[in-house]
Design an enzyme around this catalytic site. Structure first.
Site, mmCIF file in Angstrom:
data_model
loop_
_atom_site.group_PDB
_atom_site.id
_atom_site.type_symbol
_atom_site.label_atom_id
_atom_site.label_comp_id
_atom_site.label_asym_id
_atom_site.label_seq_id
_atom_site.Cartn_x
_atom_site.Cartn_y
_atom_site.Cartn_z
ATOM 1 N N ILE A 21 -41.823 7.200 -27.411
ATOM 2 C CA ILE A 21 -40.969 8.228 -26.812
ATOM 3 C C ILE A 21 -40.235 7.645 -25.605
ATOM 4 O O ILE A 21 -40.858 7.165 -24.657
ATOM 5 C CB ILE A 21 -41.785 9.456 -26.389
ATOM 6 C CG1 ILE A 21 -42.491 10.082 -27.593
ATOM 7 C CG2 ILE A 21 -40.903 10.478 -25.682
ATOM 8 C CD1 ILE A 21 -41.564 10.612 -28.655
ATOM 9 N N ARG A 46 -45.515 4.411 -21.684
ATOM 10 C CA ARG A 46 -44.921 3.333 -20.898
ATOM 11 C C ARG A 46 -43.853 3.788 -19.908
ATOM 12 O O ARG A 46 -43.790 3.239 -18.802
ATOM 13 C CB ARG A 46 -44.374 2.263 -21.836
ATOM 14 C CG ARG A 46 -45.466 1.442 -22.546
ATOM 15 C CD ARG A 46 -44.837 0.404 -23.468
ATOM 16 N NE ARG A 46 -45.815 -0.476 -24.102
ATOM 17 C CZ ARG A 46 -46.326 -0.287 -25.321
ATOM 18 N NH1 ARG A 46 -45.964 0.790 -26.029
ATOM 19 N NH2 ARG A 46 -47.199 -1.144 -25.837
ATOM 20 N N HIS A 69 -51.543 3.648 -31.265
ATOM 21 C CA HIS A 69 -51.953 3.046 -29.985
ATOM 22 C C HIS A 69 -50.806 2.257 -29.360
ATOM 23 O O HIS A 69 -51.010 1.214 -28.732
ATOM 24 C CB HIS A 69 -53.180 2.146 -30.183
ATOM 25 C CG HIS A 69 -54.089 2.101 -28.981
ATOM 26 N ND1 HIS A 69 -55.268 2.800 -28.922
ATOM 27 C CD2 HIS A 69 -54.004 1.456 -27.797
ATOM 28 C CE1 HIS A 69 -55.863 2.577 -27.763
ATOM 29 N NE2 HIS A 69 -55.112 1.761 -27.059
#
Length: 369
Positions: free
Chosen positions: A298, A319, A264
């Site tokens: 990533i 993000r 998460h």
């Protein structure tokens, strides 16, 4: 707090880190912390990146890589690269167009976009983007509401449903607690009635009123509930938030079409294993019985190739897409995906792979500590 005004396009970012810096400069501190923060001491948040950075690819040479091909197929959806957009809530917090802008960028990039259950734009509206949509569900206490959301996703043309399974309760996100973070007026969970969609109120000590989440998420959910969901929809079923090989095996038994190996983004259990470290065990447990995607940390095309070489079918990007949205709206999100695609193409050529499928043959190693 008021919502963030629409900024202009990000100025010539050369990598995703450039977009992150532009986004941080544009964001109020509490908003930036909401995006970037993890739970507890943020050990798992940092470990996601550290684990990826510790891995090194062993490139091959003289392989005719004049035209590298990043084309992929993820959970029955075609993709121009092995990437889908992760579910991320309340994107109108970052730009007035919110999830609609991000979905349009995904359409341009040719990758699937996951509509979050706590989207600030309805799935019906997001569907107007023309993007290939997946829909995220959390398991709610009211199964009828869960079923209604699933029906809406199917009617809107979503191509897969992602059940996030690692939120029996919300992780303790200290940045948000210390900032007294709450959603501004005009940003709400668009899939819910007003009384359900409002942000959790603050208690006198500054902590979040956890009853908001207790009333929403169902901590009693079990594999039998997943089996009900499997029977309830013909869409491909993806379970997101699996780290243990035993759970991966159970997911296949229950009918999952794909698994997302994820902690998460470091926002739930602090101290949970980094996704890239859990990936080989999960892949070994399920073999070819289902697709295995990776989510967490990533930040480059090389990270994508490392994930594929370690056993992933593809990755979810989180993000960096929000950084693009904050720094430049739809154009910024599109720029984030364009940069990633360019980096994947470069990495494919430099590592000696003509096609994405060739990455399964790559070797990874760690430098001695």
């Amino acid at each position: 707090m008021t919502s963030v005004p629409a900024p202009g396009p990000a100025s010539s970012p050369m990598c995703l880190a450039d977009l992150a810096r532009a986004a941080e400069a544009a964001a109020p501190g509490a908003v930036w912390d909401f995006i970037e923060g993890g739970s507890g001491r943020e050990l798992s948040l940092a470990a996601n990146r550290a684990a990826l950075d510790a891995l090194y690819l062993v490139p091959r040479v003289l392989r005719d890589v004049a035209r590298p091909d990043a084309g992929s197929r993820l959970v029955r959806s075609s993709a121009r690269m092995p990437v889908a957009i992760a579910p991320m809530a309340y994107q109108r917090l970052l730009h007035p167009d919110g999830e609609l802008a991000t979905a349009r960028a995904a359409k341009t990039a040719g990758v699937p976009f996951t509509v979050p259950m706590f989207s600030s734009v309805t799935v019906e509206r997001v569907a107007e983007s023309g993007a290939a949509l997946w829909f995220q569900l959390y398991w709610l206490r009211d199964r009828g509401v869960t079923a209604d959301l699933l029906d809406r996703a199917e009617a809107a043309g979503c191509r897969a449903v992602i059940l996030t399974v690692d939120v029996a309760r919300l992780g303790r996100r200290l940045r948000d607690l210390r900032n007294g973070f709450s959603l501004p007026n005009g940003v709400r969970a668009a899939h819910f009635a007003e009384e359900r969609a409002s942000a959790p109120r603050r208690l006198p000590d500054g902590s979040l009123d956890v009853r908001h989440y207790v009333d929403t998420f169902n901590p009693s959910v079990t594999w039998s509930d997943v089996a009900w969901l499997r029977e309830r929809t013909r869409l491909p079923l993806v379970l997101k938030g699996i780290l243990a090989p035993q759970d991966a095996t159970e997911a296949v038994t229950t009918g999952a079409d794909a698994i997302v190996v994820s902690n998460h983004g470091g926002r739930q259990l602090d101290g949970a294993l980094p996704a890239i470290e859990a990936l080989p065990g999960v892949r070994e447990a399920v073999g070819d019985a289902c697709e295995v995607l990776l989510d967490g940390g990533i930040r480059s095309g090389i990270d994508v190739l490392k994930s594929l070489a370690r056993g992933a079918s593809g990755v979810l990007l989180g993000r960096p897409v929000l950084h693009g949205l904050l720094a430049g709206g739809e154009d910024g999100a599109e720029r984030a995906l364009s940069l990633l695609r360019d980096e994947i193409d470069d990495a494919l050529a430099l590592v000696g792979c003509r096609h994405i499928g060739d990455t399964a043959e790559l070797r990874l190693t760690r430098l001695p500590v």
